[in-house]
Design a protein around this motif. Structure first.
Motif, short mmCIF file in Angstrom:
data_model
loop_
_atom_site.label_atom_id
_atom_site.label_comp_id
_atom_site.label_asym_id
_atom_site.label_seq_id
_atom_site.Cartn_x
_atom_site.Cartn_y
_atom_site.Cartn_z
N HIS A 1 0.81 -1.21 0.00
CA HIS A 1 0.00 0.00 0.00
C HIS A 1 0.85 1.27 0.00
O HIS A 1 0.48 2.26 -0.62
CB HIS A 1 -0.94 0.00 1.22
CG HIS A 1 -2.06 -0.97 1.08
ND1 HIS A 1 -3.03 -0.84 0.12
CD2 HIS A 1 -2.37 -2.10 1.79
CE1 HIS A 1 -3.89 -1.82 0.24
NE2 HIS A 1 -3.54 -2.63 1.25
N ALA A 3 3.88 1.69 -1.30
CA ALA A 3 4.45 1.89 -2.64
C ALA A 3 3.38 2.40 -3.59
O ALA A 3 3.65 3.26 -4.44
CB ALA A 3 5.05 0.59 -3.15
N PHE A 4 2.16 1.89 -3.49
CA PHE A 4 1.06 2.34 -4.34
C PHE A 4 0.78 3.82 -4.11
O PHE A 4 0.59 4.59 -5.06
CB PHE A 4 -0.19 1.49 -4.08
CG PHE A 4 -1.36 1.94 -4.89
CD1 PHE A 4 -1.45 1.64 -6.24
CD2 PHE A 4 -2.39 2.68 -4.30
CE1 PHE A 4 -2.53 2.06 -6.98
CE2 PHE A 4 -3.47 3.10 -5.03
CZ PHE A 4 -3.55 2.79 -6.38
N ARG A 5 0.72 4.22 -2.86
CA ARG A 5 0.47 5.63 -2.52
C ARG A 5 1.59 6.52 -3.07
O ARG A 5 1.34 7.61 -3.57
CB ARG A 5 0.36 5.80 -1.00
CG ARG A 5 -0.98 5.47 -0.48
CD ARG A 5 -1.13 5.97 0.95
NE ARG A 5 -2.06 5.09 1.63
CZ ARG A 5 -1.91 4.58 2.81
NH1 ARG A 5 -0.83 4.87 3.53
NH2 ARG A 5 -2.81 3.80 3.33
N ARG A 6 2.83 6.08 -2.91
CA ARG A 6 3.97 6.84 -3.41
C ARG A 6 3.87 7.03 -4.92
O ARG A 6 4.07 8.12 -5.45
CB ARG A 6 5.27 6.11 -3.06
CG ARG A 6 6.35 7.07 -2.65
CD ARG A 6 7.64 6.41 -2.24
NE ARG A 6 7.43 5.40 -1.21
CZ ARG A 6 8.14 4.31 -1.06
NH1 ARG A 6 9.16 4.07 -1.86
NH2 ARG A 6 7.89 3.45 -0.12
N ARG A 7 3.55 5.96 -5.66
CA ARG A 7 3.40 6.06 -7.11
C ARG A 7 2.21 6.94 -7.48
O ARG A 7 2.27 7.71 -8.44
CB ARG A 7 3.26 4.67 -7.72
CG ARG A 7 4.59 3.95 -7.83
CD ARG A 7 4.44 2.71 -8.70
NE ARG A 7 3.58 1.72 -8.05
CZ ARG A 7 4.02 0.64 -7.42
NH1 ARG A 7 5.31 0.41 -7.37
NH2 ARG A 7 3.18 -0.18 -6.85
N ALA A 8 1.15 6.86 -6.74
CA ALA A 8 -0.03 7.67 -7.01
C ALA A 8 0.29 9.16 -6.79
O ALA A 8 -0.12 10.02 -7.58
CB ALA A 8 -1.20 7.24 -6.12
#
Length: 160
Positions: A1, A3-8
């Motif tokens: 989660h 890593a997903f937030r960082r990419r988003a």
């Protein structure tokens, strides 16, 4: 989660940068299309007894020179002179048959029609056709160009 937030967040930041860049480019493009080109002011010349006289020393620099004449019918008209390669002179109205009396300006050593934004071949100024300035008769006499005002009066309809 995480890593997903960082990419988003990164994708959102890059999207914002891209939108700002596109807005800047579009604003600049619209400003360039709306720009108004002003013609150079007319230069002085000698006018007496129905004869306009322009000395070579005034026009020998290879740049566009604009002159203004008031015809007998009251029409204010412009004509241009430029020294071309090889020592010849290009003389014509500051108007053409295609674009009317919009005029010409000089940019980066090129003569450009103000209305259609076409660069005019310097060698063809003084000849009919295309977006060239309307040519008219003149004489070259001992270091000056001599134009009969009756010739200009006959061409005043290009500025009405």
């Amino acid at each position: 989660h995480i890593a997903f937030r960082r990419r988003a967040k990164a994708a959102g930041a890059w999207s914002l940068v891209a939108m700002i860049g596109i807005m800047f480019v579009l604003t600049y493009g619209v400003a360039q299309t709306k720009r108004v080109i002003t013609l150079s002011p007319p230069e002085d010349y000698s006018l007496s007894d129905g004869v306009a006289t322009i000395k070579f020393s005034q026009i020998n620099d290879g740049h566009l020179h604009r002159f203004q004449y008031k015809a007998k019918d009251g029409t204010v008209m412009r004509f241009i002179i430029i020294k071309k390669n090889g020592g010849a002179y290009g003389v014509g109205l500051d108007a053409c048959d295609n674009c009317g009396d919009a005029g010409y300006y000089e940019k980066d050593g090129k003569i450009i029609c103000k209305k259609c934004d076409v660069a005019i071949n310097l060698a063809t100024i003084g000849f009919k056709g295309g977006c060239n300035p309307v040519p008219f008769d003149y004489q070259v006499e001992s270091g000056k160009i001599v134009i009969q005002t009756s010739t200009l009066d006959a061409l005043s309809t290009h500025f009405q």
